[in-house]
Design a protein around this motif. Sequence first.
Motif, PDB file in Angstrom:
ATOM      1  N   TYR A  60       0.987  -1.416   0.030  1.00 32.35           N
ATOM      2  CA  TYR A  60       0.060   0.119  -0.235  1.00 32.35           C
ATOM      3  C   TYR A  60       0.923   1.228  -0.171  1.00 32.35           C
ATOM      4  O   TYR A  60       0.610   2.127  -0.665  1.00 32.35           O
ATOM      5  N   ALA A  61       1.934   1.386   0.831  1.00 33.15           N
ATOM      6  CA  ALA A  61       2.840   2.563   0.904  1.00 33.15           C
ATOM      7  C   ALA A  61       3.546   2.807  -0.120  1.00 33.15           C
ATOM      8  O   ALA A  61       3.656   3.868  -1.054  1.00 33.15           O
ATOM      9  N   LEU A  62       3.926   1.560  -1.176  1.00 35.48           N
ATOM     10  CA  LEU A  62       4.564   1.649  -2.188  1.00 35.48           C
ATOM     11  C   LEU A  62       3.887   2.001  -3.541  1.00 35.48           C
ATOM     12  O   LEU A  62       4.115   2.939  -4.448  1.00 35.48           O
ATOM     13  N   THR A  63       2.514   1.690  -3.326  1.00 35.59           N
ATOM     14  CA  THR A  63       1.526   2.123  -4.280  1.00 35.59           C
ATOM     15  C   THR A  63       1.408   3.528  -4.285  1.00 35.59           C
ATOM     16  O   THR A  63       1.241   4.264  -5.619  1.00 35.59           O
ATOM     17  N   LEU A  64       1.071   4.209  -3.071  1.00 32.88           N
ATOM     18  CA  LEU A  64       0.988   5.542  -3.156  1.00 32.88           C
ATOM     19  C   LEU A  64       2.191   6.342  -3.606  1.00 32.88           C
ATOM     20  O   LEU A  64       2.322   7.410  -4.121  1.00 32.88           O
ATOM     21  N   TYR A  82      10.887  -7.022   9.614  1.00 31.52           N
ATOM     22  CA  TYR A  82       9.590  -7.057   8.637  1.00 31.52           C
ATOM     23  C   TYR A  82       9.656  -8.239   7.956  1.00 31.52           C
ATOM     24  O   TYR A  82      10.756  -8.377   7.100  1.00 31.52           O
ATOM     25  N   ALA A  83       8.530  -8.888   7.920  1.00 26.42           N
ATOM     26  CA  ALA A  83       8.450 -10.329   6.976  1.00 26.42           C
ATOM     27  C   ALA A  83       7.516  -9.769   5.676  1.00 26.42           C
ATOM     28  O   ALA A  83       6.525  -9.112   5.737  1.00 26.42           O
ATOM     29  N   LEU A  84       8.161 -10.015   4.596  1.00 24.12           N
ATOM     30  CA  LEU A  84       7.735  -9.645   3.423  1.00 24.12           C
ATOM     31  C   LEU A  84       7.479 -10.933   2.408  1.00 24.12           C
ATOM     32  O   LEU A  84       8.345 -11.751   2.260  1.00 24.12           O
ATOM     33  N   GLY A  85       6.478 -11.122   1.707  1.00 19.80           N
ATOM     34  CA  GLY A  85       6.079 -11.991   0.855  1.00 19.80           C
ATOM     35  C   GLY A  85       6.314 -11.796  -0.673  1.00 19.80           C
ATOM     36  O   GLY A  85       5.666 -12.664  -1.468  1.00 19.80           O
ATOM     37  N   GLU A  86       6.792 -10.538  -1.016  1.00 15.23           N
ATOM     38  CA  GLU A  86       6.559 -10.000  -2.273  1.00 15.23           C
ATOM     39  C   GLU A  86       7.647  -8.837  -2.522  1.00 15.23           C
ATOM     40  O   GLU A  86       8.404  -8.483  -1.575  1.00 15.23           O
ATOM     41  N   SER A  87       8.001  -8.641  -3.717  1.00 16.45           N
ATOM     42  CA  SER A  87       9.122  -7.768  -4.008  1.00 16.45           C
ATOM     43  C   SER A  87       8.604  -6.049  -3.786  1.00 16.45           C
ATOM     44  O   SER A  87       7.493  -6.003  -3.535  1.00 16.45           O
ATOM     45  N   LEU A  88       9.493  -5.536  -3.420  1.00 17.33           N
ATOM     46  CA  LEU A  88       9.407  -4.068  -3.391  1.00 17.33           C
ATOM     47  C   LEU A  88       9.840  -3.338  -5.003  1.00 17.33           C
ATOM     48  O   LEU A  88      10.762  -3.276  -5.125  1.00 17.33           O
ATOM     49  N   LEU A  89       8.708  -2.896  -5.377  1.00 16.54           N
ATOM     50  CA  LEU A  89       9.017  -2.257  -6.715  1.00 16.54           C
ATOM     51  C   LEU A  89       9.078  -0.737  -6.717  1.00 16.54           C
ATOM     52  O   LEU A  89       8.054  -0.062  -6.151  1.00 16.54           O
ATOM     53  N   THR A 109       9.912 -15.563  -3.251  1.00 14.27           N
ATOM     54  CA  THR A 109       9.738 -14.457  -4.259  1.00 14.27           C
ATOM     55  C   THR A 109      10.484 -14.153  -5.036  1.00 14.27           C
ATOM     56  O   THR A 109      11.732 -14.861  -5.149  1.00 14.27           O
ATOM     57  N   SER A 110      10.542 -13.183  -5.870  1.00 11.10           N
ATOM     58  CA  SER A 110      11.649 -12.767  -6.669  1.00 11.10           C
ATOM     59  C   SER A 110      12.216 -11.467  -6.040  1.00 11.10           C
ATOM     60  O   SER A 110      12.181 -11.496  -4.768  1.00 11.10           O
ATOM     61  N   ALA A 111      13.120 -10.904  -6.502  1.00 13.12           N
ATOM     62  CA  ALA A 111      14.100  -9.979  -5.889  1.00 13.12           C
ATOM     63  C   ALA A 111      13.335  -9.222  -4.784  1.00 13.12           C
ATOM     64  O   ALA A 111      12.209  -8.589  -5.121  1.00 13.12           O
ATOM     65  N   LEU A 112      13.759  -8.779  -3.586  1.00 11.42           N
ATOM     66  CA  LEU A 112      13.270  -7.979  -2.596  1.00 11.42           C
ATOM     67  C   LEU A 112      13.229  -6.488  -3.115  1.00 11.42           C
ATOM     68  O   LEU A 112      12.177  -5.934  -2.854  1.00 11.42           O
ATOM     69  N   VAL A 113      14.145  -6.150  -3.943  1.00  7.66           N
ATOM     70  CA  VAL A 113      14.054  -4.640  -4.230  1.00  7.66           C
ATOM     71  C   VAL A 113      14.225  -4.730  -5.913  1.00  7.66           C
ATOM     72  O   VAL A 113      15.494  -5.217  -6.271  1.00  7.66           O
ATOM     73  N   LYS A 114      13.505  -3.932  -6.838  1.00  6.49           N
ATOM     74  CA  LYS A 114      13.798  -3.910  -8.079  1.00  6.49           C
ATOM     75  C   LYS A 114      13.086  -2.854  -8.652  1.00  6.49           C
ATOM     76  O   LYS A 114      12.151  -2.054  -7.981  1.00  6.49           O
ATOM     77  N   ASN A 115      13.320  -2.273  -9.923  1.00  9.01           N
ATOM     78  CA  ASN A 115      12.732  -1.284 -10.474  1.00  9.01           C
ATOM     79  C   ASN A 115      12.036  -1.816 -11.793  1.00  9.01           C
ATOM     80  O   ASN A 115      11.609  -0.781 -12.708  1.00  9.01           O
ATOM     81  N   TYR A 116      11.968  -3.222 -11.843  1.00  7.76           N
ATOM     82  CA  TYR A 116      11.241  -3.608 -13.087  1.00  7.76           C
ATOM     83  C   TYR A 116      10.594  -4.784 -12.755  1.00  7.76           C
ATOM     84  O   TYR A 116      11.135  -5.716 -11.970  1.00  7.76           O
ATOM     85  N   THR A 117       9.444  -5.301 -13.375  1.00  8.38           N
ATOM     86  CA  THR A 117       8.688  -6.410 -12.989  1.00  8.38           C
ATOM     87  C   THR A 117       7.942  -7.077 -14.403  1.00  8.38           C
ATOM     88  O   THR A 117       7.941  -6.215 -15.197  1.00  8.38           O
ATOM     89  N   SER A 118       7.722  -8.065 -14.522  1.00 10.45           N
ATOM     90  CA  SER A 118       7.354  -8.648 -15.784  1.00 10.45           C
ATOM     91  C   SER A 118       5.739  -8.239 -16.025  1.00 10.45           C
ATOM     92  O   SER A 118       5.048  -7.586 -15.105  1.00 10.45           O
ATOM     93  N   GLY A 119       5.565  -7.613 -17.182  1.00  9.17           N
ATOM     94  CA  GLY A 119       4.317  -7.075 -17.605  1.00  9.17           C
ATOM     95  C   GLY A 119       4.764  -5.561 -17.852  1.00  9.17           C
ATOM     96  O   GLY A 119       4.029  -4.903 -18.550  1.00  9.17           O
TER      97      GLY A 119
END
Length: 542
Positions: A60-64, A82-89, A109-119
Amino acid sequence: MDRRALMLATGGLLGGVGAAQVLAAGPAAAEPLPAVVVFDVRAYGAVGDGATDDTAAFRYALTLARAVPGGGATLLVPPGSYALGESLLLGPGMTVQAHGARLFRTGNTSALVKNYTSGMPAVDAYEGAGNISVFGGTWDMRGSQFTSTCPAFVFTHADGFTVRDATVLDVPQAHAIELNAVRRARIVDCLFDGVYAGTGTPAVPNRLEAVQITAATSAANLPAPAFDGTPCVDVLITGCVMRNSLPTTAPYDALCGDHYVAPAGAPASHRRSHRNIRVLGNRVESSGAYGVRATDWQQSVIADNTIDSAAITGIHVGSGSGTPLQDISVTGNTIRGAGSGGGIVVSNTSSGRNSSVVVSGNLIRATNGETGIYVGRTDGASITGNVVATTGHPSGGNCQGIQIQRSPHAVITGNHLSDIHGDGIGVDTESTEALIAQNTVLGASHNGIAVASSEAAVRDNRITGAGKGGSAGSYAVRIGGNALNVSVQGNVARVGEGGGAEAGVGVMAGSQGAWVTGNDLRNWTTAIRDQGTGTVATGNLG
């Protein structure tokens, strides 16, 4: 979300402009946007107790944050676990502030931190989301438990990345940081501790660099199109430490490098070199293969690093595809305990040539392999002011202090070599017109200086104790390999304690036109042994 919650989320840094206004404002807004918009993950429900799944709060924070017009938002991760089940885009201009925080994966998961994701749409060159920074944080990939191959950080096709003060733990069969077709990357004061390499020895060594510096070549390398061959440019790695202190992990295979090269027959656009790479002042406490592996670099510097116990080579500069390398400086590094490959190696394929390579001021101790310093297929190399002490070979073979091959016009000066299990300095095949001057060679088990290429000048060197252990066929200075017109002048050679060389200077059969003059060869039973043709020997003492 109400205004008060958004104000809390932004850390009160919005001044007189409400957060809702900031998120809604367009380019024509009357009020200027604030310099920094901060989203605190705690304001969106993150707990940070190590037990609660905080994935939704981060999402939610990243979306905003990504929706802030013009980019530039900061994701604030306060101290906690902090427990994370997906990447931070991350989006353009974003910053992650995570000092004191531990972030760990709860699955494959895929990478914890990235600037690109599939799609996402393909981007060319450096046109993707850039100007991204990550400060602090312990990023625990838990690769020993979630073993699918996965880097911790992936940045691709963009300009401007900084990772500072980050600790990366237990990466599963991949890199801590992957730089794919990036420009202006800064990796500063980071700790890379352990990689999960699988249950057996990897089939191909040197595939698990802590920081991979690679190009946009194909989906096999990184599935982030376009695959336009864009290289990395302007990369700084400094103040970092690579080690392996975890009981379930193995050491990375290199602090930085690339296992991927453009295949033979690839278009020219896919064979461009990385440029302006600086690897400065790092410490490698353990490595499964290389300390630093520079693949297809130009205009680059590897300096002031400390490398301990690299299983293959301390510093390796080369190309797997014959890309010409030039303007490389390897200076002021300390390398201890390098393995089978040697301390410092500069090479290329049979189709590639290097030029303008400097290897200077390095300290290399306890090499157990082929050479202390090796330079091959390089024009105009400068090998100066290095200290090489105590070389050995696991099978008892020749571990030369310094060796050059197929490298014409080399300058080898002012080096200090001691306790060498092999030749002190070897100038071998196709290394014409070398200058070997003002070096000190102490206690070489074979020849002090061995020249097997034409038109070399051996000047003003000091050699003591060549052939220690009684090695038959050894000399303080040996001219062989059918070399033509080698000049040996002004050298001082002493038998020394334990020296067993047959003569001060040996000119082997097949050599022609050697000039041996003005050398101090006192105390040798045989000062000069000449088996060559047309040798001139005048003015020597001994």
